[in-house]
Design a protein around this motif. Structure first.
Motif, short mmCIF file in Angstrom:
data_model
loop_
_atom_site.label_atom_id
_atom_site.label_comp_id
_atom_site.label_asym_id
_atom_site.label_seq_id
_atom_site.Cartn_x
_atom_site.Cartn_y
_atom_site.Cartn_z
N UNK A 1 22.72 3.47 6.83
CA UNK A 1 21.42 4.09 7.04
C UNK A 1 20.48 3.60 5.93
N UNK A 2 19.21 3.39 6.24
CA UNK A 2 18.31 2.85 5.23
C UNK A 2 17.01 3.65 5.19
N UNK A 3 16.72 4.22 4.01
CA UNK A 3 15.49 4.96 3.78
C UNK A 3 14.90 4.43 2.48
N UNK B 1 0.80 -1.23 0.00
CA UNK B 1 0.00 0.00 0.00
C UNK B 1 0.83 1.28 0.00
N UNK B 2 2.16 1.16 -0.25
CA UNK B 2 3.00 2.35 -0.26
C UNK B 2 3.44 2.71 1.15
N UNK B 3 4.30 3.72 1.23
CA UNK B 3 4.79 4.17 2.53
C UNK B 3 6.28 4.43 2.46
N UNK B 4 6.82 4.87 3.59
CA UNK B 4 8.27 5.10 3.66
C UNK B 4 8.78 4.52 4.96
N UNK B 5 9.90 3.81 4.88
CA UNK B 5 10.56 3.21 6.06
C UNK B 5 11.91 3.88 6.23
#
Ligand SMILES: O=P(O)(O)OC[C@H]1O[C@](O)(COP(=O)(O)O)[C@@H](O)[C@@H]1O
Ligand SMILES: [Mg+2]
Ligand SMILES: [Mg+2]
Length: 334
Positions: A315-317, A256-260
């Motif tokens: 770092x993880x985005x 459903x999408x999003x950002x982690x």
């Protein structure tokens, strides 16, 4: 569901597009699928078979291992080391690169894996997973460290298995992202989600807010703007999720999408990041990009990073394209 396509059938179909393939790749994926079915069995039975709780030992990361960290690692190693398809392995739970025992034939692939991701969730019965990354190697020769320390860009396959309400395998071989649900009745992974695509827009972020005071200004700014909702510069209300399980967060974002975000933090200069490049960030980056998303450190594309160590942290985005690009811009403006 009329025509059930199994994982094996799907991979063989895909491989047909590449004349001359030996079938060892399909066989390797089946070896991994078999290991994950066994892990699903253990995770599902938990205290019924006494596998919950701590193992009272520490891994190379300095983390106290769960019993299932060790059990799942052993299941992966013993399912893969004798097959003749691998030249070497690397695991979150083992300090050094794992050599293929001398009496077994050496193959042409390398697998780096996180046998139990989200392990802090296992004792509280929340979603956990297994993550894997496959690279090519020099066939028939024992791999060395340099064979492993290659950019994520060179992966031939990446996947994860989510042990949630249902057990699912998410996979890419560089031709889109597909997901398979384990049919416990027949013991087969069945194709249920074809060509998954991440929505480019989102209003849902995932970050461990308790680390806020350690974040860099670009991340502070972005989260502050999200929390301002419609009154703020982003002009929309955001929702927040944190499952403490990378596999579950990524599956939600694929769906459903999003950002982690597990960004850089200044808590401990020795350890400026938490998640590991080789068996967490790289496989997830390959999957996210293949589904139309973006994956970065904030300053650098994850798949462009030249690894220097098997257990290196970054770092993880990752997630919905437009949102991650906004954070990259904030890093550039900073
Ligand atoms: O406990 P925190 O700081 O919220 O971190 C949670 C993160 O750590 C992890 O559990 C690390 O993975 P492992 O469980 O494999 O060590 C990720 O799955 C998750 O995103
Ligand atoms: Mg992990
Ligand atoms: Mg782990």
């Amino acid at each position: 569901m009329t025509n059930k396509v199994t994982l094996t059938q799907f991979i063989i179909e895909q491989q047909r597009e590449f004349p001359g393939t030996s079938g060892s790749f399909t066989a390797l994926l089946n070896d991994i699928a078999t290991a994950c079915k066994k892990i699903s069995h253990y995770v599902n039975r938990g205290e019924l078979i006494g596998v919950l709780g701590s193992a009272e030992s520490e891994n190379v990361q300095g983390e106290v291992q769960k019993k299932l960290d060790i059990i799942t690692n052993d299941i992966m190693v013993s399912a893969l080391n004798w097959t003749g398809r691998l030249a070497g392995m690397a695991s979150e739970e083992i300090d050094e690169m794992i050599k293929i025992p001398g009496h077994y034939p050496k193959g042409k692939y390398l697998v780096a894996f996180d046998p139990l991701d989200g392990s802090s969730n296992i004792d509280v019965n929340l979603a956990v997973g297994t993550i894997f990354s496959i690279l090519r190697s020099r066939e028939g020769i024992d791999a060395d460290l340099q064979d492993f320390l290659r950019k994520g860009e060179e992966q031939v396959c990446a996947g994860f298995v989510l042990y949630g309400p249902s057990t699912m395998m998410v996979l890419t071989t560089g031709h889109g992202v597909n997901a398979f649900t384990l049919d416990q009745d027949i013991g087969e992974f069945i194709l249920t989600h074809r060509d998954m695509r991440i929505p480019e827009e989102t209003a849902e972020f995932a970050i461990n807010m308790t680390n806020q005071r350690f974040w860099e200004p670009p991340v502070q700014r972005y989260i502050a703007e999200c929390l301002q909702g419609t009154e703020g510069p982003l002009g929309k209300n955001y929702n927040m999720r944190w499952i403490a399980s990378l596999v579950a967060e990524v599956y939600r974002i694929l769906t459903r999408g999003g950002i982690f975000m597990y960004p850089l933090d200044c808590r401990n200069p020795e350890k400026p990041a938490k998640l590991r490049l080789m068996y967490e960030a790289n496989p997830m980056a390959f999957i996210i990009e293949q589904a139309g998303g973006v994956c970065t450190t904030g300053r650098e594309r994850i798949l462009d990073i030249k690894p220097t160590d098997i257990h290196q942290r970054v770092p993880l985005i990752l997630g919905s394209k437009h949102e991650v690009e906004r954070i990259v811009r904030y890093h550039q403006e900073n």
